[in-house]
Design a protein around this motif. Structure first.
Motif, PDB file in Angstrom:
ATOM      1  N   ALA A 110      -7.925   7.667  10.411  1.00 14.09           N
ATOM      2  CA  ALA A 110      -6.923   6.155  10.461  1.00 14.09           C
ATOM      3  C   ALA A 110      -7.243   6.494  12.025  1.00 14.09           C
ATOM      4  CB  ALA A 110      -5.874   5.934   9.960  1.00 14.09           C
TER       5      ALA A 110
ATOM      6  N   LEU B 259     -10.515   3.793   9.626  1.00 15.05           N
ATOM      7  CA  LEU B 259     -10.652   3.190   8.855  1.00 15.05           C
ATOM      8  C   LEU B 259      -9.980   1.743   9.565  1.00 15.05           C
ATOM      9  CD1 LEU B 259      -9.252   4.739   5.250  1.00 15.05           C
ATOM     10  CD2 LEU B 259     -11.938   4.151   5.789  1.00 15.05           C
ATOM     11  N   LEU B 260      -9.992   2.694  10.575  1.00 14.40           N
ATOM     12  CA  LEU B 260      -8.953   1.041  11.060  1.00 14.40           C
ATOM     13  C   LEU B 260      -9.973   0.358  11.875  1.00 14.40           C
ATOM     14  CD1 LEU B 260      -6.035   3.208  13.838  1.00 14.40           C
ATOM     15  CD2 LEU B 260      -5.987   1.787  11.547  1.00 14.40           C
TER      16      LEU B 260
ATOM     17  N   PRO C 206     -11.655  -0.955   7.736  1.00 17.81           N
ATOM     18  CA  PRO C 206     -11.237  -0.511   6.760  1.00 17.81           C
ATOM     19  C   PRO C 206     -11.956  -1.229   5.292  1.00 17.81           C
ATOM     20  CG  PRO C 206     -10.407  -2.776   8.242  1.00 17.81           C
ATOM     21  CD  PRO C 206     -11.835  -2.031   9.338  1.00 17.81           C
ATOM     22  N   GLN C 207     -13.209  -1.989   5.344  1.00 18.40           N
ATOM     23  CA  GLN C 207     -13.599  -2.082   4.559  1.00 18.40           C
ATOM     24  C   GLN C 207     -13.890  -1.051   3.681  1.00 18.40           C
ATOM     25  OE1 GLN C 207     -14.573  -3.242   7.328  1.00 18.40           O
ATOM     26  NE2 GLN C 207     -16.555  -2.265   7.310  1.00 18.40           N
TER      27      GLN C 207
ATOM     28  N   ALA D 182     -12.851   1.538   3.222  1.00 18.10           N
ATOM     29  CA  ALA D 182     -11.685   2.644   2.003  1.00 18.10           C
ATOM     30  C   ALA D 182     -12.223   2.639   0.404  1.00 18.10           C
ATOM     31  CB  ALA D 182     -10.453   2.241   2.937  1.00 18.10           C
ATOM     32  N   GLU D 183     -12.952   1.477   0.299  1.00 17.87           N
ATOM     33  CA  GLU D 183     -12.229   1.131  -1.138  1.00 17.87           C
ATOM     34  C   GLU D 183     -13.669   1.871  -1.749  1.00 17.87           C
ATOM     35  OE1 GLU D 183     -12.051  -2.755  -2.165  1.00 17.87           O
ATOM     36  OE2 GLU D 183     -12.477  -2.802  -4.405  1.00 17.87           O
TER      37      GLU D 183
ATOM     38  N   GLN E 103     -13.098   5.721  -2.711  1.00 14.46           N
ATOM     39  CA  GLN E 103     -11.744   5.450  -2.809  1.00 14.46           C
ATOM     40  C   GLN E 103     -10.250   6.304  -1.841  1.00 14.46           C
ATOM     41  OE1 GLN E 103      -9.776   4.284  -5.709  1.00 14.46           O
ATOM     42  NE2 GLN E 103     -12.001   3.559  -6.374  1.00 14.46           N
ATOM     43  N   ILE E 104     -10.813   6.461  -1.034  1.00 12.26           N
ATOM     44  CA  ILE E 104     -10.091   7.309   0.281  1.00 12.26           C
ATOM     45  C   ILE E 104      -8.517   6.252   0.009  1.00 12.26           C
ATOM     46  CG2 ILE E 104      -8.881   8.047   2.497  1.00 12.26           C
ATOM     47  CD1 ILE E 104     -11.763   8.427   1.169  1.00 12.26           C
ATOM     48  N   PHE E 105      -7.762   7.321  -0.499  1.00  9.30           N
ATOM     49  CA  PHE E 105      -5.765   6.582  -0.741  1.00  9.30           C
ATOM     50  C   PHE E 105      -5.481   7.638   0.562  1.00  9.30           C
ATOM     51  CE2 PHE E 105      -4.400   9.451  -2.868  1.00  9.30           C
ATOM     52  CZ  PHE E 105      -5.880   9.996  -3.860  1.00  9.30           C
ATOM     53  N   ALA E 106      -6.306   8.216   1.049  1.00  2.59           N
ATOM     54  CA  ALA E 106      -4.977   9.797   1.750  1.00  2.59           C
ATOM     55  C   ALA E 106      -5.594   9.976   3.481  1.00  2.59           C
ATOM     56  CB  ALA E 106      -4.460  10.875   1.188  1.00  2.59           C
ATOM     57  N   ILE E 107      -5.373  10.005   4.459  1.00  2.06           N
ATOM     58  CA  ILE E 107      -5.851  10.287   5.358  1.00  2.06           C
ATOM     59  C   ILE E 107      -4.719  11.035   6.221  1.00  2.06           C
ATOM     60  CG2 ILE E 107      -5.888   9.104   7.919  1.00  2.06           C
ATOM     61  CD1 ILE E 107      -7.513   7.699   5.991  1.00  2.06           C
ATOM     62  N   PRO E 108      -6.272  12.232   6.898  1.00  2.00           N
ATOM     63  CA  PRO E 108      -7.739  12.372   6.421  1.00  2.00           C
ATOM     64  C   PRO E 108      -7.850  12.543   4.897  1.00  2.00           C
ATOM     65  CG  PRO E 108      -6.899  14.047   7.693  1.00  2.00           C
ATOM     66  CD  PRO E 108      -5.530  14.083   7.015  1.00  2.00           C
TER      67      PRO E 108
ATOM     68  N   ILE F  78      -8.262  16.313   0.678  1.00  6.31           N
ATOM     69  CA  ILE F  78      -7.133  15.853   1.965  1.00  6.31           C
ATOM     70  C   ILE F  78      -6.110  16.737   2.755  1.00  6.31           C
ATOM     71  CG2 ILE F  78      -6.832  13.498   0.111  1.00  6.31           C
ATOM     72  CD1 ILE F  78      -4.755  14.708  -1.144  1.00  6.31           C
TER      73      ILE F  78
END
Lengths: 580, 105
Positions: free
Chosen positions: B24, B56-57, B60-61, B63-64, B67-72, B86
């Motif tokens: 991000a 993802l900035l 962003p679409q 990410a879903e 199944q991304i929730f953590a960066i990186p 991660i």
């Protein structure tokens, strides 16, 4: 946010807390307008306490009723599973998603697929959520259950810091959010989320007492707002969640002067001639088999005849049983059921807890809008609660019914025959009218007597009446007061017969005297007439003597004159003249 | 999005390691992660890997879907099984084990 409600404490012109209607029946009443707008609310409870359902309903109602689109981020269930689970409530998540009203995002966290190596943050989640919010212009967000992150990830420090950041970020986004969390040992949530979300915390509970489960909801805290502090029971059924607010404890009810007939004419007469007040509460209590259900059925029948609606809550007999039994006393309840005026609701008291009964009664009344409600009998509710609980429930029910101007009749079985000692679940002081039916045992018979223990605000009879149930129906007889005291049943009838015989004999005697007198009169009259006749005959005799005397005198006078004439010589001439 | 050079000798898909690195923006953590990843790949998968960097900035679409929730997050889809790693990939052994490059010790 057009739908947010203004807090009432806006008098001073100070900034106040906006609230968003949850759309969940009853919850908005307790919270005084809904959840805090633009802030996160923590919804915690044990597994199966209804957290997910409540949060889904929050999102769906928001989208449908308040035009506030919502994002549902599921950490537990897949979107399809969730859609299937809530379809039973009539929520079509798929369609709502197509219409861009809601968005369901399933965050799949599987520990076995994840390796943690070094520093990371949850920006991915932020971006994902932010994107979902922006794509439909969401005003509501649900995170269900974010604690799952803790089972998927091991670095607690990062998680905690990131969650704190997440809740701040949600606030800055201005979305009204619900975060669900599992109840922890001795804490509200397992991971202590209450530390981060502290604006509004709602606790759901699922308690089992005497093998009967009751769901309850409590608002643990609500910063910046007054709220109900009690535990409120709630119900999950095919229409979603309904929370039951304890009705206002203020005694400021509208009262009606209108009267409603009990259906029994002679009973109406005892109640000042017109029956009960509309919107009042009536208790019919009595020992077993005294005809309480019959009285209640009469009341229901009468309401239906007036084309008013009536709900009959039966806790003992099935509707068909009641219909059959009442047919034997000439009441056709089936007809009213078919016509849609009468609704039976039969349930065993043990079906669910008292509170649930109350909620379901509320719901049915709200739906059917009756003017008369019957609960037969309330005594059975004791099996699922203590006396004080039943009393508390009935207070609330009576409160509610009075608000709606619904006349209610309770029946109660009394086990104790000493009237003054028993209190009928303590409701006798709450009700407006109390009819008491009791057995009167006399001469090897059991008869029913009824009297009015009280009836507020009306002139009512203080007499005990004999209560008779026949094929034709119910009737109240004046209790027979004979020379030997109160008589009922066949004793009364035989006394009545005896008196009838006495009357006939008396009449007979009087008749004979009358005839005697008339005969005497006739004899007297006969005597009078014979005396009159005697008098008349004497009078006639006297008259005859008089006439004879006069005649004799006249003749002798004539003779005298003739003799005189003869002597004077004129006799010849005279005789000639006479001859001419 | 940028592609890493491919070794022309290894061209069959079965041998290719398709790696996606979700970031991000250009944060220090992302930079470290990418640096580490490149280093490991050069050492162990020389010529048979492809790294895709997804910001993802910008998207962003995406990410879903992954199944991304953590960066990186580093996602390995090919070869199977799917693995997610991660963090800034600073633990070399964990990364290599996670990518099934070396077996668990």
């Amino acid at each position: 946010m057009a739908e947010t409600q203004k807090n009432k404490s806006n008098r001073s012109g100070l900034p106040y807390l906006h609230k968003s209607n949850s759309g969940i029946s009853g919850l908005d009443e307790i919270t005084g307008g809904g959840l805090p707008t633009g802030r996160p609310t923590l919804l915690c409870g044990e597994a199966g306490s209804g957290k997910t359902l409540m949060s889904v309903e929050f999102i769906v109602r928001g989208a449908l009723e308040y035009n506030e689109p919502g994002v549902f981020m599921a950490f537990e269930e897949k979107a399809e599973e969730l859609a299937m689970n809530v379809a039973s409530l009539g929520f079509d998540l798929q369609k709502l998603q197509q219409d861009k009203k809601i968005r369901v995002d399933h965050v799949h966290i599987e520990r076995s697929e994840i390796e943690e190596t070094g520093e990371y943050d949850l920006d991915g989640l932020f971006i994902r959520l932010g994107h979902a919010i922006d794509s439909i212009g969401a005003k509501r967000v649900v995170l269900d259950t974010i604690e799952n992150l803790f089972s998927g990830l091991s670095n607690q420090n990062i998680l905690r810091a990131e969650l704190r950041r997440l809740f701040h970020w949600l606030k800055s986004k201005g979305v009204t959010a619900i975060i669900t969390a599992e109840r922890g040992e001795g804490k509200l949530t397992r991971q202590g989320l209450e530390e981060y979300v502290s604006d509004c915390v709602i606790l759901l509970d699922h308690r089992i007492v005497n093998q009967i489960s009751t769901r309850r909801l409590r608002i643990v805290k609500y910063r910046g707002s007054v709220h109900g502090t009690n535990e409120y029971p709630f119900l999950i059924d095919e229409e979603g969640i309904s929370v039951l607010p304890v009705t206002s404890l203020l005694l400021e009810k509208e009262v009606s002067m209108e009267r409603v007939s009990s259906g029994i004419k002679s009973l109406d007469k005892m109640l000042g001639g017109e029956g009960f007040y509309k919107g009042s509460s009536i208790l019919v209590s009595g020992t077993a088999g005294t005809g309480k259900t019959s009285i209640a059925s009469y009341f229901a029948n009468e309401a239906c005849k007036r084309k008013e609606r009536c709900i009959y809550f039966a806790f003992e007999e099935s509707p068909n049983q009641i219909i059959r039994n009442m047919k034997s006393i000439n009441i056709d309840l089936k007809k009213h059921v078919d016509d849609g005026f009468l609704l039976f609701n039969a349930s065993r008291p043990t079906l669910y807890g008292l509170e649930m009964h109350l909620v379901s009664i509320y719901k049915m009344i709200r739906k059917f809008k009756p003017s008369v409600v019957i609960l037969d009998p309330i005594t059975n509710l004791i099996t699922v609660g203590s006396v004080s609980e039943v009393k508390a429930m009935l207070i609330r029910l009576i409160d509610f019914l009075q608000d709606e101007q619904i006349t209610v009749m309770f029946t109660a079985l009394t086990l104790n025959t000493v009237v003054n000692e028993q209190t009928d679940e303590g409701v006798s002081s709450l009700v407006d009218s109390w009819l008491y039916v009791r057995d009167i045992e006399l001469d090897g018979e059991r008869n029913r007597g009824m009297y009015i223990m009280k009836s507020r605000g009306m002139n009512h009879s203080n007499q005990i009446r004999e209560f008779i149930i026949t094929d034709e129906g119910i009737d109240l007889m004046d209790l027979y007061l004979g020379p030997d005291g109160v008589l009922t049943g066949s004793a009364r009838e035989s006394q009545q017969l005896r008196e009838k015989t006495g009357e006939a004999l008396k009449n007979q005697a009087a008749n004979r005297m009358d005839r005697e007198i008339s005969r005497k009169r006739k004899v007297l009259e006969a005597k009078i007439s014979s005396l009159t006749t005697e008098f008349e005959s004497i009078e006639e005799e006297l008259n005859k003597v008089y006439l004879e005397e006069t005649l004799k005198k006249q003749i002798s006078d004539n003779n005298k004159e003739q003799i005189l004439n003869l002597r004077t010589g004129q006799s010849k001439k005279k005789n000639d003249d006479d001859a001419n | 999005m940028m592609m890493m050079p491919i070794n022309p000798e290894v061209n069959t898909m079965e041998d290719m390691w398709e790696l996606k690195l979700y970031v991000a923006g250009n944060t220090p953590k992302s930079a470290t992660a990418l640096e580490n990843l490149k280093k490991y790949c050069e050492e162990h998968l020389f010529g048979k890997y492809r790294i895709e960097i997804i910001d993802l900035l910008v998207n962003p679409q995406l990410a879903e879907g992954d199944q991304i929730f953590a960066i990186p997050t580093l996602v390995k889809k090919v070869p199977e099984p799917i693995r997610r790693i991660i963090g800034d990939l600073s633990d070399k052994e964990k990364v290599l084990v996670g990518l099934n490059i070396i077996p668990v010790k």
